[in-house]
Motif scaffolding. Sequence first.
Motif, PDB file in Angstrom:
ATOM      1  N   UNK A  30      56.966  55.124 -28.442  1.00 23.48           N
ATOM      2  CA  UNK A  30      55.711  54.404 -28.680  1.00 23.48           C
ATOM      3  C   UNK A  30      55.605  53.092 -27.912  1.00 23.48           C
ATOM      4  N   UNK A  31      56.688  52.667 -27.282  1.00 23.30           N
ATOM      5  CA  UNK A  31      56.738  51.314 -26.739  1.00 23.30           C
ATOM      6  C   UNK A  31      56.097  51.243 -25.353  1.00 23.30           C
ATOM      7  N   UNK A  32      55.108  50.367 -25.252  1.00 25.86           N
ATOM      8  CA  UNK A  32      54.407  50.097 -23.993  1.00 25.86           C
ATOM      9  C   UNK A  32      54.740  48.682 -23.536  1.00 25.86           C
ATOM     10  N   UNK A  33      54.370  48.308 -22.318  1.00 26.63           N
ATOM     11  CA  UNK A  33      54.612  46.935 -21.876  1.00 26.63           C
ATOM     12  C   UNK A  33      54.035  45.918 -22.863  1.00 26.63           C
ATOM     13  N   UNK A  34      54.848  44.933 -23.222  1.00 26.10           N
ATOM     14  CA  UNK A  34      54.459  43.933 -24.203  1.00 26.10           C
ATOM     15  C   UNK A  34      54.946  44.239 -25.605  1.00 26.10           C
ATOM     16  N   UNK A  35      55.334  45.513 -25.865  1.00 27.15           N
ATOM     17  CA  UNK A  35      55.816  45.927 -27.177  1.00 27.15           C
ATOM     18  C   UNK A  35      57.345  45.844 -27.239  1.00 27.15           C
ATOM     19  N   UNK A  36      57.877  45.969 -28.464  1.00 33.89           N
ATOM     20  CA  UNK A  36      59.326  46.019 -28.648  1.00 33.89           C
ATOM     21  C   UNK A  36      59.692  47.011 -29.751  1.00 33.89           C
ATOM     22  N   UNK A  37      60.822  47.663 -29.571  1.00 34.83           N
ATOM     23  CA  UNK A  37      61.485  48.467 -30.598  1.00 34.83           C
ATOM     24  C   UNK A  37      62.621  47.614 -31.117  1.00 34.83           C
ATOM     25  N   UNK A  48      50.699  36.798 -31.257  1.00 33.51           N
ATOM     26  CA  UNK A  48      51.824  37.246 -32.079  1.00 33.51           C
ATOM     27  C   UNK A  48      51.755  38.755 -32.254  1.00 33.51           C
ATOM     28  N   UNK A  49      52.899  39.437 -32.281  1.00 40.15           N
ATOM     29  CA  UNK A  49      52.877  40.895 -32.407  1.00 40.15           C
ATOM     30  C   UNK A  49      52.495  41.340 -33.810  1.00 40.15           C
ATOM     31  N   UNK A  61      43.891  44.787 -28.043  1.00 37.72           N
ATOM     32  CA  UNK A  61      44.530  43.744 -27.256  1.00 37.72           C
ATOM     33  C   UNK A  61      45.764  43.133 -27.883  1.00 37.72           C
ATOM     34  N   UNK A  62      46.343  43.809 -28.867  1.00 34.07           N
ATOM     35  CA  UNK A  62      47.534  43.277 -29.532  1.00 34.07           C
ATOM     36  C   UNK A  62      48.758  44.092 -29.153  1.00 34.07           C
ATOM     37  N   UNK A  63      49.895  43.426 -29.083  1.00 32.28           N
ATOM     38  CA  UNK A  63      51.161  44.121 -28.883  1.00 32.28           C
ATOM     39  C   UNK A  63      51.788  44.402 -30.248  1.00 32.28           C
ATOM     40  N   UNK A  64      52.785  45.286 -30.263  1.00 33.97           N
ATOM     41  CA  UNK A  64      53.413  45.660 -31.530  1.00 33.97           C
ATOM     42  C   UNK A  64      54.932  45.534 -31.429  1.00 33.97           C
ATOM     43  N   UNK A  65      55.546  45.277 -32.577  1.00 25.81           N
ATOM     44  CA  UNK A  65      56.996  45.376 -32.733  1.00 25.81           C
ATOM     45  C   UNK A  65      57.252  46.455 -33.762  1.00 25.81           C
ATOM     46  N   UNK A  66      57.877  47.533 -33.342  1.00 28.70           N
ATOM     47  CA  UNK A  66      58.187  48.641 -34.240  1.00 28.70           C
ATOM     48  C   UNK A  66      59.566  48.383 -34.838  1.00 28.70           C
ATOM     49  N   UNK A  67      59.612  48.228 -36.147  1.00 28.34           N
ATOM     50  CA  UNK A  67      60.852  47.865 -36.846  1.00 28.34           C
ATOM     51  C   UNK A  67      61.441  49.132 -37.450  1.00 28.34           C
ATOM     52  N   UNK A  68      62.563  49.582 -36.911  1.00 31.39           N
ATOM     53  CA  UNK A  68      63.135  50.867 -37.292  1.00 31.39           C
ATOM     54  C   UNK A  68      64.558  50.963 -36.764  1.00 31.39           C
ATOM     55  N   UNK A 106      65.899  43.133 -29.045  1.00 27.39           N
ATOM     56  CA  UNK A 106      64.684  43.915 -29.181  1.00 27.39           C
ATOM     57  C   UNK A 106      64.420  44.593 -27.839  1.00 27.39           C
ATOM     58  N   UNK A 107      64.226  45.881 -27.873  1.00 30.14           N
ATOM     59  CA  UNK A 107      64.114  46.644 -26.631  1.00 30.14           C
ATOM     60  C   UNK A 107      62.661  46.759 -26.179  1.00 30.14           C
TER      61      UNK A 107
END
Length: 289
Positions: A142-149, A3-4, A127-134, A157-158
């Motif tokens: 800041x978004x890398x593979x596996x992450x979302x904006x 989970x992100x 080893x965790x992915x992130x979802x940046x909520x903004x 979610x991009x």
Amino acid sequence: MTAPTYLVDASIFIFRAWFALPGDITTRDGHPANAVHGFARFVHGLLQAERPQRIAFAFDEGQKGSHRHTLFPDYKANRPPAPEDLKRQFPWCRTLVEALGVTTLSSPRFEADDLIGTLADRERERGRCVTVVTGDKDLTQLISPGDHWWDPRHPRRLDPAGIEKRLGVRPEQVADQLALAGDKVDNIPGIPGVGMATAARLLRRAGSLPALLEDIPAIGRMPLRGARRLMTLVESHQDTVRLARQLTGIHCEADLPPGLSLERRPADAAQLAALAEHLDLPTPLRHGL
């Protein structure tokens, strides 16, 4: 799939609530509370829908001591100070989040963007992915593979490919793009006459801002409309662009509090009840929180 971790740019949602809701929403003792009411709705919706296990809300403090203001005193100088009726509500918003068992953080030197960037790097190292909520496009860098904006006002979610489709550049090129075009929202100067689309076209050809500035004459040979004019503009404004790039890049080595945990904790029921009573939050929010 793990989970992100949700990293929330708190201030933008407080400002949205301030502008969206009428000022006659007040606390029990008559102080305006429209921003905290709207922010509470946002937080309630986010926590109910996403059920995050790891989450943090980053808040901005005053800008006068920030590292960007030190570099460029006119940074964000175009923004009027927040009204007192809004400034009073920021601590309530933060207290609300903490009462819900969610980590908050801020810094007198670094902006929320930098704190989010530092947390994102730390999470990926583990080893965790992130979802940046903004809703701020600057944070797409800041978004890398596996992450979302993700802006909750929009369902999509991009990921990195979605960001490139939207902005015309890869996430790692966004700060370069903003340095070329400038950012009126933050009062960051760019090259006059060069907008985001033109900046994207230059970066797609050169690859990066350092490469573009290393061989400015090559701009004149690019198969772009007005290439010679663009070359002249970049040549004459390169010092401005170099300064702007120090402002548009998110600093991912901000100081974090020792022992910081992003795991969600149980809510403090007593604190939450007292806060909801003082703020006169609607019954559905009291129950849902």
